[in-house]
Design a protein around this motif. Sequence first.
Motif, mmCIF file in Angstrom:
data_model
loop_
_atom_site.group_PDB
_atom_site.id
_atom_site.type_symbol
_atom_site.label_atom_id
_atom_site.label_comp_id
_atom_site.label_asym_id
_atom_site.label_seq_id
_atom_site.Cartn_x
_atom_site.Cartn_y
_atom_site.Cartn_z
ATOM 1 N N LEU A 292 0.827 -1.207 0.000
ATOM 2 C CA LEU A 292 0.000 0.000 0.000
ATOM 3 C C LEU A 292 0.863 1.260 0.000
ATOM 4 O O LEU A 292 0.511 2.269 -0.619
ATOM 5 C CB LEU A 292 -0.949 -0.016 1.194
ATOM 6 N N ALA A 293 2.005 1.200 0.681
ATOM 7 C CA ALA A 293 2.920 2.340 0.669
ATOM 8 C C ALA A 293 3.493 2.547 -0.741
ATOM 9 O O ALA A 293 3.659 3.694 -1.196
ATOM 10 C CB ALA A 293 4.048 2.118 1.671
ATOM 11 N N VAL A 294 3.793 1.451 -1.435
ATOM 12 C CA VAL A 294 4.272 1.556 -2.809
ATOM 13 C C VAL A 294 3.202 2.197 -3.691
ATOM 14 O O VAL A 294 3.502 3.048 -4.540
ATOM 15 C CB VAL A 294 4.675 0.175 -3.355
ATOM 16 N N LEU A 295 1.956 1.804 -3.505
ATOM 17 C CA LEU A 295 0.862 2.395 -4.286
ATOM 18 C C LEU A 295 0.824 3.908 -4.125
ATOM 19 O O LEU A 295 0.657 4.644 -5.107
ATOM 20 C CB LEU A 295 -0.476 1.800 -3.849
ATOM 21 N N ASP A 296 0.964 4.384 -2.916
ATOM 22 C CA ASP A 296 0.926 5.829 -2.676
ATOM 23 C C ASP A 296 2.067 6.534 -3.401
ATOM 24 O O ASP A 296 1.888 7.616 -3.978
ATOM 25 C CB ASP A 296 1.002 6.117 -1.172
ATOM 26 N N ASP A 297 3.254 5.908 -3.397
ATOM 27 C CA ASP A 297 4.392 6.502 -4.093
ATOM 28 C C ASP A 297 4.160 6.513 -5.599
ATOM 29 O O ASP A 297 4.461 7.503 -6.279
ATOM 30 C CB ASP A 297 5.672 5.729 -3.759
ATOM 31 N N LEU A 298 3.621 5.410 -6.144
ATOM 32 C CA LEU A 298 3.346 5.352 -7.580
ATOM 33 C C LEU A 298 2.353 6.432 -7.989
ATOM 34 O O LEU A 298 2.502 7.065 -9.038
ATOM 35 C CB LEU A 298 2.810 3.970 -7.953
ATOM 36 N N LYS A 299 1.352 6.635 -7.159
ATOM 37 C CA LYS A 299 0.362 7.663 -7.463
ATOM 38 C C LYS A 299 0.988 9.052 -7.422
ATOM 39 O O LYS A 299 0.767 9.875 -8.320
ATOM 40 C CB LYS A 299 -0.801 7.577 -6.473
ATOM 41 N N ALA A 300 1.772 9.325 -6.394
ATOM 42 C CA ALA A 300 2.408 10.632 -6.268
ATOM 43 C C ALA A 300 3.353 10.892 -7.432
ATOM 44 O O ALA A 300 3.512 12.042 -7.880
ATOM 45 C CB ALA A 300 3.157 10.728 -4.943
ATOM 46 N N TYR A 301 3.971 9.850 -7.950
ATOM 47 C CA TYR A 301 4.917 9.981 -9.051
ATOM 48 C C TYR A 301 4.203 10.174 -10.392
ATOM 49 O O TYR A 301 4.801 10.644 -11.350
ATOM 50 C CB TYR A 301 5.803 8.734 -9.089
ATOM 51 N N GLY A 302 2.938 9.806 -10.462
ATOM 52 C CA GLY A 302 2.174 10.006 -11.683
ATOM 53 C C GLY A 302 2.032 8.789 -12.558
ATOM 54 O O GLY A 302 1.671 8.906 -13.738
ATOM 55 N N VAL A 303 2.299 7.594 -12.013
ATOM 56 C CA VAL A 303 2.100 6.365 -12.785
ATOM 57 C C VAL A 303 0.624 6.263 -13.167
ATOM 58 O O VAL A 303 -0.247 6.338 -12.301
ATOM 59 C CB VAL A 303 2.540 5.135 -11.960
ATOM 60 N N PRO A 304 0.298 6.081 -14.457
ATOM 61 C CA PRO A 304 -1.102 6.108 -14.868
ATOM 62 C C PRO A 304 -1.834 4.777 -14.738
ATOM 63 O O PRO A 304 -3.063 4.761 -14.607
ATOM 64 C CB PRO A 304 -1.016 6.507 -16.346
ATOM 65 N N ALA A 305 -1.082 3.668 -14.830
ATOM 66 C CA ALA A 305 -1.756 2.374 -14.924
ATOM 67 C C ALA A 305 -0.940 1.296 -14.243
ATOM 68 O O ALA A 305 0.301 1.325 -14.230
ATOM 69 C CB ALA A 305 -1.988 1.995 -16.390
ATOM 70 N N LEU A 306 -1.654 0.317 -13.680
ATOM 71 C CA LEU A 306 -1.054 -0.847 -13.040
ATOM 72 C C LEU A 306 -1.611 -2.109 -13.675
ATOM 73 O O LEU A 306 -2.813 -2.193 -13.951
ATOM 74 C CB LEU A 306 -1.388 -0.886 -11.545
ATOM 75 N N ILE A 307 -0.738 -3.079 -13.874
ATOM 76 C CA ILE A 307 -1.171 -4.421 -14.264
ATOM 77 C C ILE A 307 -0.710 -5.357 -13.154
ATOM 78 O O ILE A 307 0.494 -5.503 -12.914
ATOM 79 C CB ILE A 307 -0.572 -4.845 -15.617
ATOM 80 N N LEU A 308 -1.654 -5.968 -12.468
ATOM 81 C CA LEU A 308 -1.341 -6.861 -11.356
ATOM 82 C C LEU A 308 -1.170 -8.272 -11.904
ATOM 83 O O LEU A 308 -2.063 -8.825 -12.541
ATOM 84 C CB LEU A 308 -2.447 -6.803 -10.309
ATOM 85 N N SER A 309 -0.002 -8.849 -11.639
ATOM 86 C CA SER A 309 0.363 -10.125 -12.238
ATOM 87 C C SER A 309 1.001 -11.017 -11.190
ATOM 88 O O SER A 309 0.947 -10.748 -10.004
ATOM 89 C CB SER A 309 1.313 -9.856 -13.425
ATOM 90 N N GLY A 310 1.612 -12.135 -11.650
ATOM 91 C CA GLY A 310 2.260 -13.070 -10.751
ATOM 92 C C GLY A 310 3.484 -13.689 -11.402
ATOM 93 O O GLY A 310 4.119 -13.024 -12.231
ATOM 94 N N GLY A 311 3.754 -14.939 -11.116
ATOM 95 C CA GLY A 311 2.898 -15.979 -10.609
ATOM 96 C C GLY A 311 1.440 -15.856 -11.033
ATOM 97 O O GLY A 311 1.091 -15.369 -12.078
ATOM 98 N N GLU A 312 0.609 -16.320 -10.151
ATOM 99 C CA GLU A 312 -0.834 -16.190 -10.327
ATOM 100 C C GLU A 312 -1.331 -15.207 -9.274
ATOM 101 O O GLU A 312 -1.342 -15.517 -8.083
ATOM 102 C CB GLU A 312 -1.517 -17.552 -10.179
ATOM 103 N N PRO A 313 -1.727 -13.994 -9.687
ATOM 104 C CA PRO A 313 -2.091 -12.968 -8.713
ATOM 105 C C PRO A 313 -3.266 -13.340 -7.819
ATOM 106 O O PRO A 313 -3.378 -12.828 -6.707
ATOM 107 C CB PRO A 313 -2.417 -11.746 -9.582
ATOM 108 N N LEU A 314 -4.136 -14.243 -8.286
ATOM 109 C CA LEU A 314 -5.268 -14.645 -7.455
ATOM 110 C C LEU A 314 -4.816 -15.438 -6.232
ATOM 111 O O LEU A 314 -5.599 -15.638 -5.298
ATOM 112 C CB LEU A 314 -6.272 -15.460 -8.270
#
Length: 393
Positions: free
Chosen positions: A71-93
Amino acid sequence: MLRISQYLREVAQAERTGRYPAAPATRARAGGPRPVVIWNLTRRCNLTCKHCYALSADHAYPGELDEAQMLAVLDDLKAYGVPALILSGGEPLLSPHLWAVARRARELGFHLGLSTNGTLIDAAMADRIASHGFDYVGISLDGLRETHDRFRRLEGAFDASLAALRMLQGRGLNVGMRYTLTAMNAQDFAPLLELMRAERIGKFYFSHLNYAGRGNIHRARDARFAATREAMDRLFQAAWSAAWNAEPAEYVSGNNDADGVYLLRWVQARWPEWAAPLRERLVAWGGNASGVGVANIDNLGHVHPDTMWWHHDLGDVRERPFSAIWEDRGDALMDGLKRKPRPLQGRCAACPQQAICGGNTRVRAQQVTGNAWAEDPGCYLEDAELGIEHEMA
Protein backbone atom coordinates in the motif's frame (compact mmCIF):
# COMPACT_ATOMS: atom_id res chain seq x y z
CA MET A 1 3.29 -2.87 -27.23
CA LEU A 2 2.17 -2.11 -30.77
CA ARG A 3 -1.49 -1.06 -30.95
CA ILE A 4 -2.12 -2.50 -34.38
CA SER A 5 -5.85 -1.77 -34.42
CA GLN A 6 -5.31 1.88 -33.54
CA TYR A 7 -3.09 2.45 -36.57
CA LEU A 8 -5.19 0.42 -38.99
CA ARG A 9 -8.34 2.28 -37.92
CA GLU A 10 -6.55 5.48 -38.93
CA VAL A 11 -5.68 3.98 -42.31
CA ALA A 12 -9.27 2.81 -42.74
CA GLN A 13 -10.53 6.30 -41.96
CA ALA A 14 -8.09 7.75 -44.48
CA GLU A 15 -9.32 5.30 -47.12
CA ARG A 16 -12.92 6.33 -46.50
CA THR A 17 -12.41 10.10 -46.32
CA GLY A 18 -9.32 10.68 -48.44
CA ARG A 19 -7.60 12.37 -45.52
CA TYR A 20 -5.38 10.90 -42.82
CA PRO A 21 -6.81 11.75 -39.37
CA ALA A 22 -5.02 14.30 -37.23
CA ALA A 23 -2.91 13.02 -34.39
CA PRO A 24 -4.68 13.09 -31.03
CA ALA A 25 -3.68 15.99 -28.81
CA THR A 26 -1.22 15.09 -26.07
CA ARG A 27 0.01 17.06 -23.10
CA ALA A 28 3.73 16.92 -22.36
CA ARG A 29 4.47 16.09 -18.76
CA ALA A 30 7.25 17.84 -16.87
CA GLY A 31 10.04 15.32 -16.32
CA GLY A 32 8.79 13.07 -19.12
CA PRO A 33 6.13 10.35 -19.29
CA ARG A 34 5.52 7.97 -16.41
CA PRO A 35 5.63 4.22 -16.97
CA VAL A 36 2.87 1.66 -16.83
CA VAL A 37 3.87 -0.61 -13.93
CA ILE A 38 3.51 -4.37 -14.19
CA TRP A 39 3.54 -5.62 -10.61
CA ASN A 40 4.17 -9.28 -9.79
CA LEU A 41 2.36 -9.40 -6.46
CA THR A 42 3.46 -12.99 -5.86
CA ARG A 43 5.63 -15.55 -7.55
CA ARG A 44 3.42 -18.40 -6.42
CA CYS A 45 1.43 -20.07 -9.19
CA ASN A 46 -0.75 -23.15 -9.49
CA LEU A 47 0.84 -23.90 -12.90
CA THR A 48 4.39 -24.44 -14.18
CA CYS A 49 4.10 -23.17 -17.75
CA LYS A 50 6.84 -23.94 -20.24
CA HIS A 51 7.47 -20.30 -21.19
CA CYS A 52 7.13 -18.63 -17.76
CA TYR A 53 9.54 -15.73 -17.30
CA ALA A 54 9.16 -15.91 -13.50
CA LEU A 55 9.95 -19.65 -13.14
CA SER A 56 7.01 -19.89 -10.75
CA ALA A 57 5.73 -22.91 -8.81
CA ASP A 58 2.94 -23.69 -6.34
CA HIS A 59 4.63 -22.88 -3.05
CA ALA A 60 5.21 -19.83 -0.91
CA TYR A 61 8.21 -17.64 -1.70
CA PRO A 62 9.85 -16.07 1.36
CA GLY A 63 10.52 -12.35 1.48
CA GLU A 64 7.56 -11.13 -0.54
CA LEU A 65 6.16 -7.68 0.24
CA ASP A 66 3.51 -7.55 2.93
CA GLU A 67 0.26 -5.64 2.61
CA ALA A 68 1.42 -2.48 4.37
CA GLN A 69 4.50 -2.29 2.15
CA MET A 70 2.39 -2.77 -0.98
CA LEU A 71 0.00 0.00 0.00
CA ALA A 72 2.92 2.34 0.67
CA VAL A 73 4.27 1.56 -2.81
CA LEU A 74 0.86 2.39 -4.29
CA ASP A 75 0.93 5.83 -2.68
CA ASP A 76 4.39 6.50 -4.09
CA LEU A 77 3.35 5.35 -7.58
CA LYS A 78 0.36 7.66 -7.46
CA ALA A 79 2.41 10.63 -6.27
CA TYR A 80 4.92 9.98 -9.05
CA GLY A 81 2.17 10.01 -11.68
CA VAL A 82 2.10 6.37 -12.79
CA PRO A 83 -1.10 6.11 -14.87
CA ALA A 84 -1.76 2.37 -14.92
CA LEU A 85 -1.05 -0.85 -13.04
CA ILE A 86 -1.17 -4.42 -14.26
CA LEU A 87 -1.34 -6.86 -11.36
CA SER A 88 0.36 -10.12 -12.24
CA GLY A 89 2.26 -13.07 -10.75
CA GLY A 90 2.90 -15.98 -10.61
CA GLU A 91 -0.83 -16.19 -10.33
CA PRO A 92 -2.09 -12.97 -8.71
CA LEU A 93 -5.27 -14.64 -7.46
CA LEU A 94 -3.02 -16.57 -5.03
CA SER A 95 -1.73 -13.37 -3.46
CA PRO A 96 -3.38 -12.73 -0.08
CA HIS A 97 -2.98 -9.00 -0.71
CA LEU A 98 -4.54 -8.78 -4.17
CA TRP A 99 -7.89 -7.44 -3.05
CA ALA A 100 -6.49 -4.80 -0.71
CA VAL A 101 -4.12 -3.61 -3.44
CA ALA A 102 -6.88 -3.57 -6.06
CA ARG A 103 -9.26 -1.70 -3.78
CA ARG A 104 -6.67 0.94 -2.91
CA ALA A 105 -5.56 1.26 -6.54
CA ARG A 106 -9.14 2.00 -7.58
CA GLU A 107 -9.45 4.60 -4.81
CA LEU A 108 -6.31 6.30 -6.10
CA GLY A 109 -7.61 6.35 -9.68
CA PHE A 110 -5.20 4.01 -11.45
CA HIS A 111 -6.22 2.32 -14.67
CA LEU A 112 -6.17 -1.25 -13.35
CA GLY A 113 -5.47 -4.50 -15.17
CA LEU A 114 -5.25 -8.12 -14.03
CA SER A 115 -3.13 -10.77 -15.76
CA THR A 116 -4.18 -14.29 -14.79
CA ASN A 117 -4.11 -17.83 -16.14
CA GLY A 118 -7.85 -18.04 -15.41
CA THR A 119 -7.87 -21.58 -14.02
CA LEU A 120 -8.86 -20.46 -10.50
CA ILE A 121 -11.84 -18.41 -11.65
CA ASP A 122 -15.23 -19.86 -10.84
CA ALA A 123 -18.52 -17.96 -10.58
CA ALA A 124 -17.76 -16.65 -7.09
CA MET A 125 -14.28 -15.51 -8.08
CA ALA A 126 -15.64 -13.86 -11.23
CA ASP A 127 -18.08 -11.93 -9.03
CA ARG A 128 -15.25 -10.84 -6.76
CA ILE A 129 -13.08 -9.67 -9.65
CA ALA A 130 -16.01 -7.73 -11.12
CA SER A 131 -16.75 -6.10 -7.77
CA HIS A 132 -13.22 -4.67 -7.60
CA GLY A 133 -13.63 -2.72 -10.83
CA PHE A 134 -10.74 -3.97 -12.95
CA ASP A 135 -10.57 -2.07 -16.22
CA TYR A 136 -9.15 -5.07 -18.04
CA VAL A 137 -8.48 -8.76 -17.41
CA GLY A 138 -6.09 -10.68 -19.66
CA ILE A 139 -6.10 -14.49 -19.76
CA SER A 140 -3.50 -16.53 -21.60
CA LEU A 141 -4.45 -19.15 -24.17
CA ASP A 142 -1.44 -20.79 -25.80
CA GLY A 143 -3.44 -22.78 -28.31
CA LEU A 144 -6.48 -24.99 -28.50
CA ARG A 145 -7.22 -27.58 -25.83
CA GLU A 146 -4.43 -30.10 -26.39
CA THR A 147 -1.73 -27.51 -27.06
CA HIS A 148 -2.72 -25.21 -24.21
CA ASP A 149 -2.91 -28.01 -21.65
CA ARG A 150 0.52 -29.22 -22.74
CA PHE A 151 2.01 -25.74 -22.39
CA ARG A 152 0.36 -25.22 -19.00
CA ARG A 153 1.16 -28.75 -17.87
CA LEU A 154 -2.38 -29.19 -16.56
CA GLU A 155 -5.17 -31.22 -18.12
CA GLY A 156 -8.34 -29.13 -18.23
CA ALA A 157 -6.51 -25.78 -18.16
CA PHE A 158 -7.92 -24.73 -21.53
CA ASP A 159 -11.53 -25.41 -20.55
CA ALA A 160 -11.07 -23.58 -17.24
CA SER A 161 -9.47 -20.52 -18.88
CA LEU A 162 -12.11 -20.30 -21.61
CA ALA A 163 -14.86 -20.62 -19.01
CA ALA A 164 -13.22 -17.79 -17.05
CA LEU A 165 -13.22 -15.54 -20.12
CA ARG A 166 -16.92 -16.23 -20.62
CA MET A 167 -17.83 -15.62 -16.98
CA LEU A 168 -15.93 -12.35 -16.75
CA GLN A 169 -17.30 -11.11 -20.04
CA GLY A 170 -20.77 -12.02 -18.86
CA ARG A 171 -20.23 -9.72 -15.88
CA GLY A 172 -19.41 -6.79 -18.12
CA LEU A 173 -15.64 -6.87 -17.76
CA ASN A 174 -13.30 -5.95 -20.60
CA VAL A 175 -11.37 -9.16 -21.26
CA GLY A 176 -8.66 -10.25 -23.64
CA MET A 177 -6.80 -13.31 -24.84
CA ARG A 178 -3.00 -13.47 -24.58
CA TYR A 179 -1.00 -15.73 -26.89
CA THR A 180 2.76 -16.32 -27.21
CA LEU A 181 3.97 -17.63 -30.56
CA THR A 182 6.52 -20.45 -30.55
CA ALA A 183 7.35 -23.29 -32.92
CA MET A 184 5.37 -25.59 -30.62
CA ASN A 185 2.03 -23.78 -30.93
CA ALA A 186 2.15 -21.85 -34.23
CA GLN A 187 -0.36 -24.26 -35.77
CA ASP A 188 -3.05 -23.05 -33.34
CA PHE A 189 -2.72 -19.34 -34.02
CA ALA A 190 -5.34 -19.10 -36.78
CA PRO A 191 -7.88 -21.21 -34.83
CA LEU A 192 -7.35 -18.98 -31.78
CA LEU A 193 -8.19 -15.91 -33.85
CA GLU A 194 -11.36 -17.67 -34.96
CA LEU A 195 -12.14 -18.54 -31.34
CA MET A 196 -11.70 -14.90 -30.35
CA ARG A 197 -14.20 -13.80 -32.99
CA ALA A 198 -16.66 -16.58 -32.14
CA GLU A 199 -16.55 -15.70 -28.43
CA ARG A 200 -16.63 -11.94 -29.15
CA ILE A 201 -13.54 -11.41 -27.00
CA GLY A 202 -12.57 -7.74 -27.02
CA LYS A 203 -8.80 -7.98 -27.33
CA PHE A 204 -6.10 -10.26 -28.70
CA TYR A 205 -2.56 -9.76 -27.41
CA PHE A 206 0.03 -11.47 -29.60
CA SER A 207 3.38 -11.93 -27.87
CA HIS A 208 6.62 -13.00 -29.47
CA LEU A 209 8.69 -15.40 -27.39
CA ASN A 210 11.22 -13.46 -25.34
CA TYR A 211 14.37 -14.97 -23.91
CA ALA A 212 13.72 -14.89 -20.17
CA GLY A 213 12.92 -17.46 -17.49
CA ARG A 214 11.59 -20.71 -18.96
CA GLY A 215 11.20 -18.82 -22.24
CA ASN A 216 14.99 -18.51 -22.27
CA ILE A 217 15.35 -22.27 -21.72
CA HIS A 218 13.18 -22.93 -24.78
CA ARG A 219 14.52 -20.20 -27.05
CA ALA A 220 15.93 -22.74 -29.54
CA ARG A 221 12.30 -23.61 -30.33
CA ASP A 222 11.24 -20.05 -31.06
CA ALA A 223 9.24 -19.88 -34.29
CA ARG A 224 11.53 -19.08 -37.18
CA PHE A 225 11.26 -15.85 -39.07
CA ALA A 226 9.13 -17.15 -41.95
CA ALA A 227 6.53 -18.39 -39.49
CA THR A 228 6.71 -15.08 -37.63
CA ARG A 229 6.03 -13.11 -40.79
CA GLU A 230 3.16 -15.40 -41.74
CA ALA A 231 1.64 -14.93 -38.28
CA MET A 232 2.00 -11.15 -38.45
CA ASP A 233 0.36 -11.06 -41.89
CA ARG A 234 -2.55 -13.01 -40.45
CA LEU A 235 -2.75 -10.74 -37.40
CA PHE A 236 -2.67 -7.58 -39.50
CA GLN A 237 -5.38 -8.93 -41.78
CA ALA A 238 -7.61 -9.72 -38.81
CA ALA A 239 -7.05 -6.23 -37.41
CA TRP A 240 -7.71 -4.63 -40.80
CA SER A 241 -10.95 -6.56 -41.24
CA ALA A 242 -12.14 -5.37 -37.82
CA ALA A 243 -11.06 -1.78 -38.54
CA TRP A 244 -12.72 -1.64 -41.97
CA ASN A 245 -15.95 -3.14 -40.66
CA ALA A 246 -15.99 -0.83 -37.60
CA GLU A 247 -15.78 -3.76 -35.21
CA PRO A 248 -14.53 -2.96 -31.69
CA ALA A 249 -12.02 -5.82 -31.45
CA GLU A 250 -8.48 -4.77 -30.51
CA TYR A 251 -5.33 -6.46 -31.81
CA VAL A 252 -1.95 -5.67 -30.28
CA SER A 253 1.49 -7.25 -30.30
CA GLY A 254 4.45 -7.19 -27.94
CA ASN A 255 8.04 -8.30 -27.33
CA ASN A 256 9.20 -7.59 -30.87
CA ASP A 257 9.08 -3.95 -31.91
CA ALA A 258 10.12 -4.81 -35.45
CA ASP A 259 6.36 -5.36 -35.79
CA GLY A 260 5.99 -1.60 -36.22
CA VAL A 261 8.34 -1.59 -39.22
CA TYR A 262 6.64 -4.64 -40.67
CA LEU A 263 3.22 -2.99 -40.25
CA LEU A 264 4.48 0.06 -42.14
CA ARG A 265 5.66 -2.17 -45.02
CA TRP A 266 2.35 -4.06 -44.93
CA VAL A 267 0.37 -0.84 -45.30
CA GLN A 268 2.76 0.60 -47.88
CA ALA A 269 2.25 -2.44 -50.12
CA ARG A 270 -1.53 -1.89 -50.08
CA TRP A 271 -2.12 1.83 -49.56
CA PRO A 272 1.19 3.58 -50.37
CA GLU A 273 -0.38 7.05 -50.11
CA TRP A 274 -0.83 6.56 -46.33
CA ALA A 275 2.64 5.21 -45.58
CA ALA A 276 4.20 8.60 -44.78
CA PRO A 277 1.63 9.70 -42.17
CA LEU A 278 1.61 6.22 -40.66
CA ARG A 279 5.38 6.36 -40.33
CA GLU A 280 5.04 9.64 -38.43
CA ARG A 281 2.66 7.95 -35.99
CA LEU A 282 4.99 5.00 -35.55
CA VAL A 283 7.99 7.25 -34.92
CA ALA A 284 5.94 9.09 -32.28
CA TRP A 285 5.22 5.68 -30.69
CA GLY A 286 8.94 4.98 -30.62
CA GLY A 287 8.98 1.22 -30.20
CA ASN A 288 10.57 -0.56 -27.28
CA ALA A 289 9.48 0.97 -23.97
CA SER A 290 11.68 -0.95 -21.51
CA GLY A 291 13.03 1.42 -18.89
CA VAL A 292 10.89 4.27 -20.21
CA GLY A 293 7.20 3.57 -20.75
CA VAL A 294 6.93 0.27 -18.90
CA ALA A 295 8.35 -0.84 -15.55
CA ASN A 296 8.25 -3.92 -13.38
CA ILE A 297 8.14 -4.50 -9.63
CA ASP A 298 8.68 -8.14 -8.71
CA ASN A 299 7.28 -10.08 -5.77
CA LEU A 300 10.25 -9.17 -3.56
CA GLY A 301 9.94 -5.47 -4.28
CA HIS A 302 12.82 -5.27 -6.74
CA VAL A 303 12.42 -2.91 -9.69
CA HIS A 304 13.34 -3.95 -13.26
CA PRO A 305 13.24 -2.21 -16.66
CA ASP A 306 10.42 -4.60 -17.60
CA THR A 307 9.24 -8.11 -16.72
CA MET A 308 11.84 -9.79 -18.90
CA TRP A 309 14.75 -8.17 -17.00
CA TRP A 310 14.40 -10.02 -13.69
CA HIS A 311 18.12 -10.79 -13.81
CA HIS A 312 18.87 -7.03 -13.71
CA ASP A 313 17.98 -5.38 -10.40
CA LEU A 314 17.59 -1.59 -10.28
CA GLY A 315 16.74 -1.32 -6.60
CA ASP A 316 14.41 -2.37 -3.78
CA VAL A 317 11.25 -0.41 -2.95
CA ARG A 318 11.82 -1.27 0.71
CA GLU A 319 15.00 0.79 0.62
CA ARG A 320 14.14 3.56 -1.88
CA PRO A 321 10.86 4.74 -3.37
CA PHE A 322 10.06 3.43 -6.84
CA SER A 323 10.13 7.01 -8.11
CA ALA A 324 13.72 7.49 -6.95
CA ILE A 325 14.83 4.16 -8.41
CA TRP A 326 13.20 4.87 -11.76
CA GLU A 327 14.75 8.33 -12.09
CA ASP A 328 18.26 7.12 -11.20
CA ARG A 329 20.39 6.94 -14.34
CA GLY A 330 23.49 5.83 -12.47
CA ASP A 331 22.67 2.32 -13.65
CA ALA A 332 24.35 1.90 -17.07
CA LEU A 333 21.52 -0.18 -18.53
CA MET A 334 18.83 2.31 -17.49
CA ASP A 335 20.88 5.21 -18.77
CA GLY A 336 21.17 3.51 -22.15
CA LEU A 337 17.50 2.58 -22.30
CA LYS A 338 16.48 6.17 -21.60
CA ARG A 339 18.79 7.68 -24.23
CA LYS A 340 17.52 8.83 -27.61
CA PRO A 341 18.90 7.27 -29.66
CA ARG A 342 20.00 4.29 -27.64
CA PRO A 343 23.68 3.21 -27.88
CA LEU A 344 22.95 0.42 -30.33
CA GLN A 345 25.60 -1.66 -32.05
CA GLY A 346 25.85 -3.91 -35.08
CA ARG A 347 22.93 -4.19 -37.48
CA CYS A 348 20.61 -2.22 -35.20
CA ALA A 349 23.01 0.75 -35.14
CA ALA A 350 23.03 0.83 -38.95
CA CYS A 351 19.26 0.48 -39.29
CA PRO A 352 17.33 3.52 -40.59
CA GLN A 353 14.17 2.23 -38.86
CA GLN A 354 15.42 2.44 -35.27
CA ALA A 355 13.30 5.57 -34.76
CA ILE A 356 10.28 3.27 -35.13
CA CYS A 357 11.37 0.21 -33.16
CA GLY A 358 13.63 1.93 -30.61
CA GLY A 359 16.27 -0.72 -31.17
CA ASN A 360 13.79 -3.52 -30.50
CA THR A 361 14.18 -5.89 -27.55
CA ARG A 362 17.42 -5.34 -25.68
CA VAL A 363 16.96 -8.27 -23.32
CA ARG A 364 16.91 -10.67 -26.28
CA ALA A 365 20.24 -9.27 -27.49
CA GLN A 366 21.67 -9.53 -23.99
CA GLN A 367 20.54 -13.12 -23.47
CA VAL A 368 22.03 -14.31 -26.76
CA THR A 369 25.24 -12.27 -26.95
CA GLY A 370 25.88 -11.03 -23.41
CA ASN A 371 25.70 -7.46 -24.74
CA ALA A 372 22.49 -5.51 -24.23
CA TRP A 373 23.35 -3.14 -27.10
CA ALA A 374 24.14 -5.77 -29.74
CA GLU A 375 21.73 -6.26 -32.63
CA ASP A 376 18.45 -7.92 -31.71
CA PRO A 377 18.53 -11.52 -33.01
CA GLY A 378 14.74 -11.51 -33.09
CA CYS A 379 14.42 -8.89 -35.84
CA TYR A 380 12.78 -10.79 -38.70
CA LEU A 381 13.19 -8.19 -41.47
CA GLU A 382 15.90 -8.38 -44.12
CA ASP A 383 18.54 -5.66 -44.48
CA ALA A 384 17.05 -4.53 -47.80
CA GLU A 385 13.60 -4.17 -46.22
CA LEU A 386 15.05 -2.04 -43.46
CA GLY A 387 17.09 0.11 -45.83
CA ILE A 388 20.45 -0.99 -44.43
CA GLU A 389 23.11 -0.29 -47.03
CA HIS A 390 26.34 -2.25 -47.32
CA GLU A 391 29.52 -0.69 -48.62
CA MET A 392 31.04 -2.31 -51.68
CA ALA A 393 34.26 -4.21 -50.95
